[in-house]
Scaffold this motif. Structure first.
Motif, PDB file in Angstrom:
ATOM      1  N   LEU A  66       3.271  17.910  -4.937  1.00 26.67           N
ATOM      2  CA  LEU A  66       2.120  17.192  -4.394  1.00 26.67           C
ATOM      3  C   LEU A  66       2.430  16.631  -3.013  1.00 26.67           C
ATOM      4  CD1 LEU A  66      -0.241  14.817  -6.266  1.00 26.67           C
ATOM      5  CD2 LEU A  66       0.862  13.992  -4.188  1.00 26.67           C
ATOM      6  N   ARG A  96      -0.431   9.415  -8.444  1.00 29.11           N
ATOM      7  CA  ARG A  96      -1.682   8.930  -7.860  1.00 29.11           C
ATOM      8  C   ARG A  96      -1.418   7.894  -6.763  1.00 29.11           C
ATOM      9  NH1 ARG A  96      -3.290   4.035 -10.502  1.00 29.11           N
ATOM     10  NH2 ARG A  96      -1.850   3.467 -12.160  1.00 29.11           N
ATOM     11  N   GLY A 117       0.659  17.567   0.504  1.00 27.70           N
ATOM     12  CA  GLY A 117       0.055  16.478   1.256  1.00 27.70           C
ATOM     13  C   GLY A 117       0.572  16.404   2.684  1.00 27.70           C
ATOM     14  N   ASP A 161      -4.933  10.110   0.934  1.00 28.90           N
ATOM     15  CA  ASP A 161      -6.385   9.963   1.101  1.00 28.90           C
ATOM     16  C   ASP A 161      -6.715   8.905   2.153  1.00 28.90           C
ATOM     17  OD1 ASP A 161      -6.808  11.899  -0.788  1.00 28.90           O
ATOM     18  OD2 ASP A 161      -7.221  10.498  -2.430  1.00 28.90           O
ATOM     19  N   THR A 174      -1.181  10.101  -3.827  1.00 33.65           N
ATOM     20  CA  THR A 174      -2.523  10.614  -3.523  1.00 33.65           C
ATOM     21  C   THR A 174      -3.344   9.569  -2.789  1.00 33.65           C
ATOM     22  OG1 THR A 174      -2.447  12.020  -5.502  1.00 33.65           O
ATOM     23  CG2 THR A 174      -4.611  11.585  -4.543  1.00 33.65           C
TER      24      THR A 174
END
Length: 758
Positions: free
Chosen positions: A235, A175, A239, A182, A178
């Motif tokens: 991930l 996270r 990304g 973001d 992430t």
């Protein structure tokens, strides 16, 4: 008063010689005053996107999984079609801060950072970010601020998440990555409606930096072969793919964006880094976009003999390996900014897809940039340097780097000899003083009031006499330490199980751990001063703390050492009883407060020397039994998981330091038992032994073995060896005072006034 002055002078001498190694070995290699060097030709790229996947091993990215498929399909397609790839060889210490400094500033670990606890670079330095027009950074608060701090203007913008999110007990550390993706996507989207921001983005010499910490955190918590670590790679791959698409769309696919994907360091199979194992030093490097060669197919065997090309199934793609610091001049050349002033990297021309003239000019700028550092070191005046060919530039770079190293260590031998001569003279003086002076007795330290809360309040309410306090509180420390050792043996197992289930650190376990740590030196003071009771209470309290800081078989060391100390005490007691020095007494009946006749003890000089040798042996055993202070520089975070899981180097380092000191305290408490008979000449013989036979030879040996290169562990080990030998006498004297309080002191309760009845 004279002995106090002698002690203070000795302390001052030790401090001066300790500081000397930092002036001799740990001065910063960075120099200032160089002129920036940049190629006069226009660069191929207007902007650069740098992505650093913290803790990503080269084989974890390149090697196909068990099914033969890749974990990072997008980055694999870049290697096979649009970009160039290779292995970036990092240097020890393989840590995040020096790794990012090498990538972005072009130089390796500044050894003077030891004075900052390896936390930050103590000397300001130049970087690609500083030379850029604007740099936007997203990622960890441990990495980004140092590049903004060193910038000469306000053009480096950092966006970080709270430090509390860097939790090794996190249910999903990915996270963190992430969050970065973001935030970057939100930033790029906002540029479409913010004309001022868009205007800044469209200028040249801009840098975007993404620091992705999730892979490293998952590697520490779950190990690099875990599903969490490998899924985090997927991930990151997705990304990066989405981010590249957004960047190209934002700038209208103008072909002016260069991309660099790499890592700061790798990781061992057991989830650590810092040393020089290939799993730590081999990191991936992918470069694509403006000014970069596309994938180059090869049919002949390549020059690499490490076997990785076959293992990674990449034999048909040209592999271009670099040193980690080489990435800084590569990024500078791509966007046309000066190479960082302190960079020692050599431009890897195989990555550049440009004219020979551009390559020659870029290589020339690289050579002059390194030569400028040598000139500052040498204080050279001549600036008339003719235009050189690429081969001559490379030769010039090599000679300049050798010159930098030579002049950086120019005075080391002279200063080292001076320190050794000074310390030899001081040691000789100390030996003479010890031979002439008898060691004075220790001053007793008595601590004041205290009691266990519940029992104490109950006895107060009952208005119990003083003897009741003694009867009720005497068994508490021993039994507390025994029901307590069992609990402390259970807590690490419970904590490990909870972390494996991704449930975090249980609050109860954390409370027990910190309570145990805080009470480990107080609880023994509640017990009786009888030898067996007090030593058992001390050993059990310290063993409980040691258990909480253990990850494996090292937890057995304190109990075994404690048992050995009891054996030593019984041997000494039997030896003295056989000489008729004391009446026949059981071990458990001896009291620390007793003063035994020492008239016959003073005659046993040979026994005293024997005890001194025993003491030296046990001190060394205590220190090296499960490691030493240097292990603090590179340790498994799992050792402190019972206390905290959020990364905090100072608290973690302090806990590890206490773990190292615990065996020392066990040995010193035993030595205090030998001191029970007030045999101060034992310490006298020990000091003579250490000062005259061990101290100067060890000191000179370890002084010349101090390292200013290698991993933090290697450097820390060399420093610790020197400091230990140098400060052993003073350290043991101070520790002896502490253990004297621990063994002889006792927390006494308040006394009630004696009642007289009519």
């Amino acid at each position: 008063m004279r002995m106090i002055m002698f002690f203070l002078v000795g302390l001052l001498v030790h401090v001066i010689f300790f500081i000397s190694i930092f002036d001799i070995y740990f001065t910063s290699p960075l120099v200032h005053g160089m002129a920036p060097q940049v190629s006069p030709l226009p660069p191929p790229a207007s902007r650069l996107l740098l992505v650093v996947a913290d803790g990503l091993r080269a084989d974890s990215l390149y090697k196909p999984d068990a099914n033969g498929s890749t974990r990072a399909p997008y980055l694999r397609s870049v290697m096979e079609e649009t970009g160039s790839w290779g292995v970036s060889h990092t240097r020890v210490p393989t840590e995040s801060r020096p790794g990012h400094v090498a990538l972005i500033a072009g130089f390796y670990e500044d050894v003077s950072a030891v004075a900052k606890g390896w936390k930050e670079n103590p000397v300001e330095f130049d970087s690609v970010f500083n030379e850029s027009r604007h740099t936007w950074c997203w990622g960890s608060p441990d990495i980004l601020p140092m590049f903004a701090k060193g910038a000469s203007g306000d053009h480096v913008y950092t966006y970080t998440y709270p430090a509390e999110r860097e939790d090794f007990a996190s249910t999903d550390a990915s996270r963190l990555d992430t969050w970065v993706f973001d935030e970057v996507k939100s930033f790029l989207q906002s540029a479409r409606v913010n004309s001022s921001l868009m205007s800044s983005l469209q200028k040249d010499q801009n840098v975007f930096f993404l620091h992705l910490l999730g892979i490293d955190t998952n590697g520490h918590a779950h190990r690099p072969m875990s599903q969490e670590y490998l899924e985090n790679i997927r991930l990151v791959d997705s990304g990066v793919k989405e981010l590249v698409s957004m960047v190209e769309d934002l700038f209208g696919n103008d072909g002016r964006t260069a991309y660099v994907f790499t890592s700061d360091h790798g990781m061992t199979n057991w989830g650590s880094h810092g040393a020089g194992h290939p799993s730590e030093t081999l990191t991936p490097l992918l470069v694509w976009g403006a000014g970069v060669h596309t994938a180059q197919r090869v049919t002949e065997p390549q020059k690499y003999s490490d076997g990785y090309l076959q293992e990674w199934q990449l034999e048909g793609l040209r592999r271009v390996d670099v040193n980690q610091a080489d990435i800084a001049p590569l990024m500078s050349s791509l966007i046309g900014v000066p190479i960082p002033l302190n960079s020692v990297g050599v431009l890897p021309l195989q990555y550049l897809n440009n004219s020979d003239q551009f390559k020659a000019e870029s290589m020339y700028s690289n050579a002059i940039q390194i030569l400028e550092q040598f000139k500052v070191k040498y204080n050279m005046e001549d600036n008339n340097i003719e235009l050189l060919t690429i081969s001559l530039c490379r030769s010039l770079i090599g000679h300049a780097l050798e010159g930098l190293s030579y002049y950086h260590t120019y005075d080391r031998f002279f200063l080292g000899c001076s320190v050794v001569l000074g310390f030899t003279g001081w040691t000789s003086y100390v030996v003479l003083v010890i031979l002439k002076t008898h060691v004075s007795s220790k001053t007793l330290w008595w601590m004041g009031v205290g009691a266990t809360l519940l029992i104490g309040m109950f006895l107060i309410i009952q208005r119990s006499p003083v003897t009741y306090y003694i009867y009720c509180l005497l068994p508490v420390p021993v039994w507390y330490s025994m029901l307590h050792v069992a609990v402390c043996a259970y807590v690490p197992t419970s904590t490990h199980s909870s972390l494996q289930l991704k449930q975090g650190l249980p609050l109860l376990n954390q409370m027990i751990s910190w309570t145990t740590l805080g009470s480990s030196l107080f609880v023994p003071l509640l017990s009786s001063t009888r030898l067996f009771h007090r030593l058992l209470s001390i050993f059990l309290s310290l063993t409980a703390t040691y258990l909480l800081l253990s990850t494996g078989s090292e937890a057995l060391f304190p109990p075994v050492l404690s048992w050995l100390m009891f054996v030593w005490i019984n041997i000494e007691q039997e030896a003295m009883l056989s000489q008729g020095i004391s009446g026949r007494q059981e071990l458990s009946t001896l009291d620390f407060s007793e003063n035994i006749d020492i008239t016959k003890i003073r005659q046993l000089k040979l026994d005293d020397i024997r005890r001194s040798y025993f003491f030296v042996f046990f001190i060394i055993t205590a220190f090296f039994g499960t490691g030493n202070i240097a292990s603090i520089n590179s340790f498994d975070p799992a050792s402190v998981y019972c206390f905290l899981t959020v990364f905090n180097p100072f608290i973690m380092g302090g806990l590890m330091m206490w773990k190292v000191i615990i065996p020392f305290i066990i040995v010193m408490c035993t030595f205090e038992t030998i001191q029970l008979w007030k045999c101060h000449h034992i310490l006298h013989h020990y000091l003579v032994l250490l000062s005259s036979s061990l101290h100067p030879s060890f000191l000179q040996h370890f002084f010349f073995l101090v390292q200013d290169y290698g991993s933090w562990l290697d450097i820390g080990t060399s420093i610790s060896h020197y400091v230990i030998v140098m400060s052993m006498t003073i350290f043991l004297m101070l520790l002896s005072l502490m253990t004297h309080i621990l063994t002889s002191g006792r927390v006494s309760l308040w006394r009630t006034r004696k009642m007289h009845f009519p």
